[in-house]
Design a protein around this motif. Structure first.
Motif, PDB file in Angstrom:
ATOM      1  N   ARG A  23      -7.067   2.242 -13.092  1.00  0.00           N
ATOM      2  CA  ARG A  23      -6.367   1.321 -13.984  1.00  0.00           C
ATOM      3  C   ARG A  23      -4.889   1.192 -13.648  1.00  0.00           C
ATOM      4  N   THR A  24      -4.449   1.861 -12.604  1.00  0.00           N
ATOM      5  CA  THR A  24      -3.068   1.767 -12.164  1.00  0.00           C
ATOM      6  C   THR A  24      -3.017   1.100 -10.802  1.00  0.00           C
ATOM      7  N   LEU A  25      -2.366  -0.050 -10.727  1.00  0.00           N
ATOM      8  CA  LEU A  25      -2.248  -0.824  -9.494  1.00  0.00           C
ATOM      9  C   LEU A  25      -3.608  -1.017  -8.829  1.00  0.00           C
ATOM     10  N   PRO A  26      -4.567  -1.573  -9.574  1.00  0.00           N
ATOM     11  CA  PRO A  26      -5.931  -1.700  -9.022  1.00  0.00           C
ATOM     12  C   PRO A  26      -6.060  -2.730  -7.915  1.00  0.00           C
ATOM     13  N   GLU A  27      -5.011  -3.554  -7.681  1.00  0.00           N
ATOM     14  CA  GLU A  27      -5.105  -4.562  -6.630  1.00  0.00           C
ATOM     15  C   GLU A  27      -5.001  -3.964  -5.236  1.00  0.00           C
ATOM     16  N   ALA A  28      -4.659  -2.686  -5.123  1.00  0.00           N
ATOM     17  CA  ALA A  28      -4.520  -2.063  -3.808  1.00  0.00           C
ATOM     18  C   ALA A  28      -5.869  -1.992  -3.098  1.00  0.00           C
ATOM     19  N   SER A  29      -5.813  -1.924  -1.778  1.00  0.00           N
ATOM     20  CA  SER A  29      -7.045  -1.853  -0.985  1.00  0.00           C
ATOM     21  C   SER A  29      -7.640  -0.452  -0.985  1.00  0.00           C
ATOM     22  N   CYS A  30      -6.824   0.556  -1.203  1.00  0.00           N
ATOM     23  CA  CYS A  30      -7.268   1.949  -1.111  1.00  0.00           C
ATOM     24  C   CYS A  30      -7.198   2.631  -2.470  1.00  0.00           C
ATOM     25  N   LEU A  31      -8.059   3.615  -2.637  1.00  0.00           N
ATOM     26  CA  LEU A  31      -7.952   4.562  -3.742  1.00  0.00           C
ATOM     27  C   LEU A  31      -7.077   5.710  -3.264  1.00  0.00           C
ATOM     28  N   GLU A  51       0.837  -1.206   0.000  1.00  0.00           N
ATOM     29  CA  GLU A  51       0.000   0.000   0.000  1.00  0.00           C
ATOM     30  C   GLU A  51       0.872   1.256   0.000  1.00  0.00           C
ATOM     31  N   ARG A  52       1.964   1.249   0.789  1.00  0.00           N
ATOM     32  CA  ARG A  52       2.858   2.405   0.796  1.00  0.00           C
ATOM     33  C   ARG A  52       3.517   2.590  -0.568  1.00  0.00           C
ATOM     34  N   ALA A  53       3.846   1.476  -1.231  1.00  0.00           N
ATOM     35  CA  ALA A  53       4.453   1.581  -2.559  1.00  0.00           C
ATOM     36  C   ALA A  53       3.492   2.229  -3.550  1.00  0.00           C
ATOM     37  N   VAL A  54       2.208   1.850  -3.494  1.00  0.00           N
ATOM     38  CA  VAL A  54       1.219   2.460  -4.383  1.00  0.00           C
ATOM     39  C   VAL A  54       1.063   3.940  -4.064  1.00  0.00           C
ATOM     40  N   ALA A  55       1.025   4.276  -2.767  1.00  0.00           N
ATOM     41  CA  ALA A  55       0.921   5.677  -2.366  1.00  0.00           C
ATOM     42  C   ALA A  55       2.142   6.472  -2.832  1.00  0.00           C
ATOM     43  N   THR A  56       3.319   5.860  -2.746  1.00  0.00           N
ATOM     44  CA  THR A  56       4.532   6.538  -3.189  1.00  0.00           C
ATOM     45  C   THR A  56       4.503   6.761  -4.693  1.00  0.00           C
TER      46      THR A  56
END
Length: 912
Positions: free
Chosen positions: A610-618, A591-596
């Motif tokens: 459409r970018t890293l949609p597997e994350a739990s958060c928008l 999750e931190r990687a997606v946020a970064t």
């Protein structure tokens, strides 16, 4: 944490490494790469070949060129041309038991060439990649400052998809947004005659022979290729025309008032066709495209399938460059007309589904939506796109479906209870002699109450049926039977049922409208409160928590906020929506990687994107323009935000960004003020050094020169006087330098206290020994305190410097034969130290400023006025305050001044 073998998400370590390789967001935005597209109208025209030729030309110019991904078409000429260019290894992805070869974005960013070749821009990546589409990979490469050469065909342009499908009969699923094509730095059209392309196809230079035969039957026909070629040429010409117009405007050669085109969004399956037609029209007119969705009580009854179609149509409109807006109201036509009037819309594009046509229009006199819109906006150009592929979505059918949804048990009991109560009251009316019309009105009232107190329309229908049945059973002769002797009652029953149904329907509509208005009012109030609360909060973290609390109040979902720390994200702040804590699943490395990634690229990512949609958060970037202040994460838990919710969320995030920007600006102003103050201090120091150090240094050098050159002519007394003068000036310089160093340590906060327990009398004696040579011409008296032992916990060196400065200050500002009195006594938990003199004293106007830096009294006449920086007393105040004491000056009676300061007393421990 080990990752499951079935987890297809991107590795967070590789993702963070790629972001670090990119550099800071400021560097990314300031050094964006250039995109060149090799554009063709069909496969086999030579796009990849032309791209490789251009790559070799760039390499000969000394450009670092790397082939990121070249589609393996097995064409000999292309394969030979690819030799001599460094190729990055492909990423192998397992999907459904098949090994797929994909472009390795992380490897490309880590390699960081000047130019990279990425074939097939419209390609869809395998599941598990960071991005769903390859054009998103290319966008990230451009943000990393890497130039990109790529290829694409005309059928992959989103706005041209319908036209190409109508020509070829094939719907292409892999498409790119028009903005990618329009915003490219260069577009090179790779063109050959259709006959030449067919010759290449038959010669096996495009596909294998079996594939070539099938392609020639379905796609590669002279008619299709000619039409596609015309579309590609026109698309390139349109782009060239827009570039020419932009250059003309930048050169102030001409002025154009651009039109605004409005397209209406709905969940209809054919709405994408309308959106694409509007996008093509906007490009043709070189105008802005606005997409509008009117939410009404009827649209709120949409099922999940219709909502999914609506979300897809909205995403398509935004992808085609439309600015999305949402309004609310019962009258859809009026809302569209009012929005168009207030927003300066010149053209409206909408579909026609045949709603309210035929018998219904004749019987009820209701106009269609298009006709109503024409009546409300007669001066607007309205373009109707025929919709004949699928039957229209009828609001009445949706109402019927909603009405047939099973009601809750509580609503059924409430409906039955109201009907029974109405019957009991009706029986009492009959005994009291009331007319039947009163009883009928009572049952109609029951239907109204049922519509108000229950949800859904099935209970209203049930209440209407029960009203007719109970009235017939209990009040129509024969009683307690569903038969009727008078047939006129059948008309009464029908009218009664229709009246109850209409009244219940109107009441249900009013109830739904009231419920919708309450929800919208709540959301609007949350947005208004956000601004006020953000203004009241102080500090970046406090303002971030305000925005998080408002989002939790609005969405009832967990929220995470990552603070910005220079070029990387700092700590995470978690705000739960309920009593349960889900931080363990929301604050993971992934999750931190997606946020970064969101922070580094200033784009949305994560769930529902459409970018890293597997994350739990928008994840949403908290930004103003290109500056990102943090990342807000919303745990969607599988749901998608409604359009109005999404706009409110963006507004709250935007308000938070503005507040954080205000904090940053205030901090920068404070730092600028500190810098200005330090610059002023430096200037004052330099000015004082230049003025006040010159005299003692000149005296020292002059006395030394006399001693060196006139040794035989000088008497011993003269030599001693010169040596004493050199010694005194040197001591003054040493004390001055110590004060300068001490005040510098105080200013930058690096002063540290080495506290020890000392007798104050010994400290005073040490200070007097330091100033003994300078005390000539003055009498020093020390008040002894024999009754009490005064212990203090101090930094001896610093307090001795305070006493030395105060005594030297008394020497300088009092005439010869003056008396200096030094004493100490206890006052509560403090020891008070006093340095008094009987000189001219300190003027009342100077007392508030005597401890300020560089202050020199304008009225008192010092003995050696050239030896004063105005730093000694300021340093004394800083040292005393660092010990927890205070320093002040007052008058000495009958004349003179008293400088006193306090120090914490140290108690004596007696052990028996």
């Amino acid at each position: 944490m080990p990752r499951d073998a079935s987890d297809t998400r991107a590795n967070p370590d590789l993702l963070l490494k790629a972001i670090e390789q990119d550099g800071s967001p400021d560097e990314i935005r300031n050094g964006r790469g250039h995109l060149k597209i090799f554009f063709g109208y069909a496969a086999g025209v030579g796009k990849t070949y032309a791209m490789l030729q251009a790559a070799h030309a760039a390499k000969r110019r000394g450009v670092d060129v790397v082939a990121g991904y070249i589609e393996p078409h097995e064409r000999p000429a292309t394969a030979r041309l690819a030799r001599g260019i460094e190729c990055l290894p492909h990423e192998l992805v397992e999907h459904n038991g098949i090994t797929l070869s994909e472009f390795d974005l992380d490897a490309a960013i880590m390699r960081a060439p000047q130019l990279i070749l990425v074939d097939e821009l419209a390609h869809t990546n395998a599941p598990g990649n960071r991005h769903e589409k390859r054009y998103q990979d290319v966008e990230e490469l451009l943000r990393a400052g890497i130039d990109v050469y790529t290829t694409v065909n005309v059928q992959h342009i989103e706005s041209l998809n319908d036209i190409v499908a109508s020509i070829t009969g094939i719907v292409v699923s892999e498409r790119i947004p028009d903005r990618i094509f329009d915003d490219a730095d260069q577009v090179e059209l790779v063109d050959i005659e259709p006959e030449d392309l067919l010759e290449r196809l038959r010669a096996g230079l495009v596909y294998h022979p079996d594939q070539a035969d099938r392609a020639q039957q379905y796609f590669f026909t002279i008619e299709n290729l000619t039409a596609l070629r015309e579309i590609a040429l026109r698309r390139c010409a349109d782009r060239t025309s827009r570039l020419t117009d932009a250059a003309r405007v930048l050169g102030n050669r001409d002025y154009y008032t651009s039109e605004r085109i409005l397209v209406c969004i709905s969940p209809a399956p054919t709405n994408p066709r309308i959106v694409r037609a509007a996008a093509r029209m906007a490009k043709a007119f070189r105008s802005e495209l606005v997409a509008l969705f009117v939410e009404s009580p009827r649209t709120q009854a949409m099922d999940e399938g219709e909502r999914a179609k609506l979300s897809a149509n909205i995403a398509l409109a935004e992808q085609l460059g439309a600015h999305m807006e949402t309004v609310y109201g019962d009258d859809v036509a009026f809302q569209i007309a009012e929005f168009a009037r207030l927003s300066g819309i010149s053209k409206i594009v909408m579909g026609r589904t045949g709603e309210h046509s035929g018998v219904r229009q004749v019987l009820f006199g209701r106009k269609s939506l298009v006709e109503q819109l024409i009546a409300f906006a007669p001066n607007l150009d309205i373009y109707i796109i025929p919709d004949q592929e699928t039957p229209p979505s009828r609001p009445m059918e949706r109402k019927h479906q909603t009405a047939l949804q099973p009601p809750s048990g509580r609503d059924v009991l409430r409906t039955l209870g109201l009907s029974l109560v109405a019957t009991a009251i009706g029986v009492s009316f009959r005994h009291l002699g009331f007319a039947d019309s009163s009883i009928i009105s009572l049952y109609i009232l029951t239907a109204l109450l049922t519509a108000v107190t229950t949800t859904g329309r099935l209970c209203t229908i049930m209440s209407s049926v029960l009203s007719v049945v109970l009235y017939n059973f209990c009040f129509v002769t024969p009683l307690f039977s569903l038969n009727s002797y008078d047939r006129s009652y059948l008309v009464t029953f029908a009218i009664m049922f229709a009246t109850a149904m209409v009244a219940g329907e109107l009441t249900a509509r009013i109830t739904n409208s009231a419920r919708t208005s309450a929800e919208n009012a709540f959301r609007t109030r949350v947005l208004l409160e956000t601004n006020q609360l953000l203004q009241q909060a102080h500090g970046a973290e406090a303002r971030a928590r305000v925005a998080m609390n408002q989002l939790v109040k609005l969405l009832k979902l967990d929220v995470v906020f990552y603070t910005a720390d220079r070029s990387l994200l700092g700590k995470a702040i978690y705000e739960p929506a309920g009593s349960e804590d889900h931080s363990a699943s929301l604050l993971t490395d992934y999750e931190r990687a997606v946020a970064t990634w969101t922070y580094a690229n200033n784009k949305h990512a994560g769930a529902s994107t459409r970018t890293l949609p597997e994350a739990s958060c928008l994840y949403l970037a908290v930004r103003t323009g290109d500056e990102v202040f943090g990342v807000m994460g919303i745990a969607l838990n599988g749901r998608e935000l409604e359009d109005f919710e999404h706009s409110i969320v963006l507004s709250i995030v935007g308000e938070c960004a503005l507040a954080l920007e205000s904090d940053k600006a205030a901090k920068e102003r404070e730092e600028a003020a500190v810098l200005a103050r330090n610059e002023q201090l430096r200037a004052n120091l330099l000015r004082s050094i230049g003025h006040d150090l010159r005299t003692p240094l000149t005296a020292i050098s002059g006395s030394a020169a006399v001693l060196r050159e006139g040794d035989e002519k000088l008497t011993p007394e003269q030599r001693r006087n010169l040596a004493d003068a050199i010694y005194d000036d040197s001591l003054w310089l040493i004390d001055t330098v110590e004060n300068l160093l001490a005040i510098t340590r105080v200013e930058d906060g690096s002063i540290h206290l080495n506290l020890t327990t000392e007798l104050i009398d010994e400290v005073i004696a040490g200070a007097l020994s330091h100033v003994a040579r300078a005390s000539r011409g003055h009498t020093i008296t020390v008040k002894r305190n024999d009754d009490d032992i005064l212990l203090v916990r101090i930094d001896v060196h610093l307090i001795m410097q305070v006493l030395t400065n105060l005594i030297m200050n008394a020497f300088k500002y009092t005439p010869e034969n003056s008396t200096i009195t030094i004493g100490a006594h206890r006052e509560g938990k403090f020891i008070v130290v006093e340095v008094a003199d009987n000189g001219p004293g300190v003027a009342d106007c100077d007392k508030p400023h005597v401890f300020d830096q560089f202050f020199i009294s304008s009225k008192a006449q010092p003995v050696d006025s050239h030896r004063s920086f105005g730093l000694g007393l300021s340093l004394c105040r800083s040292i005393v305050e660092a010990h927890g004491g205070i320093i002040e000056v007052r008058d000495n009676h009958p004349r003179g001044a008293v400088f006193c300061f306090t120090l914490p007393a140290e108690e004596i421990e007696i052990h028996e």
